[in-house]
Design a protein around this motif. Structure first.
Motif, PDB file in Angstrom:
ATOM      1  N   GLY A 262       0.806  -1.212   0.000  1.00 16.09           N
ATOM      2  CA  GLY A 262       0.000   0.000   0.000  1.00 16.09           C
ATOM      3  C   GLY A 262       0.838   1.260   0.000  1.00 16.09           C
ATOM      4  O   GLY A 262       0.525   2.243  -0.682  1.00 16.09           O
ATOM      5  N   GLU A 263       1.936   1.262   0.773  1.00 13.94           N
ATOM      6  CA  GLU A 263       2.805   2.433   0.823  1.00 13.94           C
ATOM      7  C   GLU A 263       3.492   2.675  -0.514  1.00 13.94           C
ATOM      8  O   GLU A 263       3.666   3.822  -0.952  1.00 13.94           O
ATOM      9  CB  GLU A 263       3.846   2.266   1.931  1.00 13.94           C
ATOM     10  CG  GLU A 263       3.310   2.516   3.315  1.00 13.94           C
ATOM     11  CD  GLU A 263       2.824   3.951   3.480  1.00 13.94           C
ATOM     12  OE1 GLU A 263       3.656   4.866   3.543  1.00 13.94           O
ATOM     13  OE2 GLU A 263       1.597   4.150   3.530  1.00 13.94           O
ATOM     14  N   ARG A 266       1.005   4.261  -2.738  1.00 17.85           N
ATOM     15  CA  ARG A 266       0.777   5.658  -2.353  1.00 17.85           C
ATOM     16  C   ARG A 266       1.892   6.566  -2.865  1.00 17.85           C
ATOM     17  O   ARG A 266       1.637   7.679  -3.350  1.00 17.85           O
ATOM     18  CB  ARG A 266       0.694   5.764  -0.824  1.00 17.85           C
ATOM     19  CG  ARG A 266       0.466   7.181  -0.313  1.00 17.85           C
ATOM     20  CD  ARG A 266       0.577   7.244   1.203  1.00 17.85           C
ATOM     21  NE  ARG A 266       1.905   6.880   1.672  1.00 17.85           N
ATOM     22  CZ  ARG A 266       2.935   7.721   1.679  1.00 17.85           C
ATOM     23  NH1 ARG A 266       2.801   8.954   1.211  1.00 17.85           N
ATOM     24  NH2 ARG A 266       4.112   7.328   2.145  1.00 17.85           N
ATOM     25  N   LYS A 269       1.423   7.156  -6.520  1.00 16.24           N
ATOM     26  CA  LYS A 269       0.293   8.060  -6.744  1.00 16.24           C
ATOM     27  C   LYS A 269       0.687   9.508  -6.474  1.00 16.24           C
ATOM     28  O   LYS A 269       0.368  10.409  -7.267  1.00 16.24           O
ATOM     29  CB  LYS A 269      -0.874   7.656  -5.851  1.00 16.24           C
ATOM     30  CG  LYS A 269      -2.142   8.476  -6.084  1.00 16.24           C
ATOM     31  CD  LYS A 269      -3.159   8.282  -4.973  1.00 16.24           C
ATOM     32  CE  LYS A 269      -2.725   9.003  -3.723  1.00 16.24           C
ATOM     33  NZ  LYS A 269      -3.784   9.010  -2.674  1.00 16.24           N
ATOM     34  N   GLU A 270       1.380   9.742  -5.379  1.00 15.92           N
ATOM     35  CA  GLU A 270       1.764  11.106  -5.031  1.00 15.92           C
ATOM     36  C   GLU A 270       2.875  11.639  -5.930  1.00 15.92           C
ATOM     37  O   GLU A 270       2.903  12.830  -6.256  1.00 15.92           O
ATOM     38  CB  GLU A 270       2.201  11.158  -3.562  1.00 15.92           C
ATOM     39  CG  GLU A 270       1.057  10.885  -2.589  1.00 15.92           C
ATOM     40  CD  GLU A 270       1.499  10.949  -1.139  1.00 15.92           C
ATOM     41  OE1 GLU A 270       2.723  11.124  -0.895  1.00 15.92           O
ATOM     42  OE2 GLU A 270       0.634  10.822  -0.245  1.00 15.92           O
ATOM     43  N   ASP A 276      -7.151  11.128  -6.735  1.00 17.94           N
ATOM     44  CA  ASP A 276      -7.860  10.076  -6.004  1.00 17.94           C
ATOM     45  C   ASP A 276      -9.157   9.689  -6.701  1.00 17.94           C
ATOM     46  O   ASP A 276      -9.887  10.559  -7.198  1.00 17.94           O
ATOM     47  CB  ASP A 276      -8.180  10.539  -4.579  1.00 17.94           C
ATOM     48  CG  ASP A 276      -6.950  10.614  -3.705  1.00 17.94           C
ATOM     49  OD1 ASP A 276      -5.955   9.960  -4.035  1.00 17.94           O
ATOM     50  OD2 ASP A 276      -6.979  11.334  -2.686  1.00 17.94           O
ATOM     51  N   SER A 281      -5.361   6.078 -10.970  1.00 20.14           N
ATOM     52  CA  SER A 281      -4.868   6.043  -9.596  1.00 20.14           C
ATOM     53  C   SER A 281      -5.160   4.694  -8.946  1.00 20.14           C
ATOM     54  O   SER A 281      -4.283   4.084  -8.315  1.00 20.14           O
ATOM     55  CB  SER A 281      -5.521   7.162  -8.787  1.00 20.14           C
ATOM     56  OG  SER A 281      -5.197   7.050  -7.418  1.00 20.14           O
ATOM     57  N   GLN A 285      -2.085   1.715  -8.322  1.00 21.12           N
ATOM     58  CA  GLN A 285      -1.731   1.314  -6.962  1.00 21.12           C
ATOM     59  C   GLN A 285      -1.852  -0.198  -6.784  1.00 21.12           C
ATOM     60  O   GLN A 285      -1.045  -0.817  -6.076  1.00 21.12           O
ATOM     61  CB  GLN A 285      -2.628   2.042  -5.966  1.00 21.12           C
ATOM     62  CG  GLN A 285      -2.340   3.533  -5.868  1.00 21.12           C
ATOM     63  CD  GLN A 285      -3.191   4.214  -4.814  1.00 21.12           C
ATOM     64  OE1 GLN A 285      -2.993   4.025  -3.627  1.00 21.12           O
ATOM     65  NE2 GLN A 285      -4.165   5.005  -5.258  1.00 21.12           N
TER      66      GLN A 285
END
Length: 391
Positions: A262-263, A266, A269-270, A276, A281, A285
């Motif tokens: 998950g990290e 993220r 994505k960032e 979002d 997106s 992920q």
């Protein structure tokens, strides 16, 4: 010169991974919390990566231990990157305890201790909580634990019974695999044989995870180190939730890779500033998450001497996003056609999930070393009964 840095089994027999390697990597990571935040603390990563480099290029073991050590050490590297590189533990992580106050349950956040050794214990507890149980990063998808006032002796009895049943399942599947004749390339066998073999190995892995997890739970609770509510089930309910590939991975399986996966998603994505809720997106992920899992398991395949170097196992993990996208499309079309979730659609969902894993699980196990089966040495009740019956 570069070849000397990464010898292969063809050059000379490589030694098995030493038993101290994985615990040492964890201890370096845990003890680094008492170093000042910043470059000095991050310098410990040099030792962590150095040991991981040694594991990957200077050790080899065709047994299950080699694979377990490879994936375990890869998980340590990922956890170090998450907790100590991407975040500052003192300000971003805290343990959460629910207490009863004024007739209602209130969640209390425990502050980071100032004392060096108390802080070390605090971070050690965070480090070993791979699923974040009891911390602010606990996944909402975990199966619920027993209530805090659940009787300890009853929990121990039920868990011992469950652990023994898991051992019997592991024993049974191990003996089945011992008696399956495997000659020639795995994927050259009939498809029905491949599917049966793959599911047998999958159930064996499930029983192994469950029995190992609850054996640790029993010891910690029996000795008073932990309480029953601190050991939620390792896996979710397959009979209730496994009606999509997404839910199979997100609710039923062990969730130990959810945090690093998950990290990583993220960060991507960032980094690319993906909005979002958009398809790009969401699915990027998912793909990155499975890529992290694939790389972690590939580290085990490298040390574990997979016959194909781990290529087909890697393929297995990277096929999973495709299955999720395919079922999402089917669900979207179904909703547009007026279908609503009910008993019939869920039965179709369970069938779809079984078919999907019947096809893909073959790639996960296709080139695992055959010694994983032939080296089974645990005390076997079923094997003993079989020998007595034949005798």
């Amino acid at each position: 010169m570069l070849d000397a840095l990464s010898p292969s089994a063809e050059d000379y027999p490589l030694s098995a991974p030493p038993g101290w390697l994985q615990p040492l990597m964890s201890m370096i990571c845990i003890y680094s919390i008492i170093l000042p935040h910043g470059a000095i603390r991050l310098s410990a990563g040099g030792l962590v990566f150095g040991l991981f480099f040694y594991l990957q290029f200077w050790t080899a073991d065709r047994g299950v231990n080699g694979y377990a050590t490879g994936t375990g050490c890869a998980s340590i590297v990922l956890r170090w990157l998450d907790l100590l590189v991407m975040h500052r533990p003192e300000t971003e992580f805290w343990s959460v305890e629910e207490i009863k106050q004024d007739g209602s349950h209130v969640k209390v956040q425990a502050k980071v201790p100032f004392d060096r050794w108390a802080k070390l214990k605090w971070f050690g507890s965070l480090w070993i909580a791979s699923r974040g149980v009891g911390w602010n990063i606990q996944s909402s998808q975990l199966p619920p634990p027993v209530a805090k006032d659940y009787p300890k002796d009853r929990w121990l009895f039920r868990t011992i019974v469950r652990t023994f049943s898991m051992y019997l399942g592991y024993d049974l599947t191990s003996n089945i695999l011992l008696h399956i004749v495997r000659e020639g390339p795995f994927l050259a066998h009939p498809i029905a044989w491949q599917v049966f073999y793959a599911w047998t190995k999958a159930f064996r892995a499930y029983y192994s995870f469950e029995s190992s997890y609850f054996a640790l739970a029993i010891m910690s609770v029996a000795t008073g180190i932990c309480q029953p509510h601190q050991w939620p089930p390792l896996t979710g309910s397959f009979g209730r939730d496994a009606y999509t590939v997404r839910r199979m991975w997100g609710r039923c399986w062990h969730q130990c890779m959810r945090r690093p996966s998950g990290e990583a998603g993220r960060v991507v994505k960032e980094t690319f500033r993906l909005k979002d809720g958009t398809y790009l997106s969401r699915y990027s992920q998912i793909c990155i998450g499975f890529l992290v899992s694939a790389l972690s398991h590939h580290a085990g395949a490298t040390v574990g001497c997979f016959e194909d170097g781990g290529a087909w196992q890697f393929t297995y993990f990277m096929l999973q996003p495709a299955g999720i996208m395919l079922e999402d499309l089917a669900i979207y079309i179904g909703k547009k056609c007026g279908l609503r979730p009910d008993g019939l659609t869920r039965r179709f969902g369970f069938l779809w999930t079984i078919l999907w894993f019947s096809w893909t699980l073959r790639f996960m196990v296709a080139y695992q070393p055959n010694t994983w089966v032939t080296s089974y040495s645990a005390p076997s009740i079923i094997g003993y009964v079989m020998r007595r019956s034949i005798g």
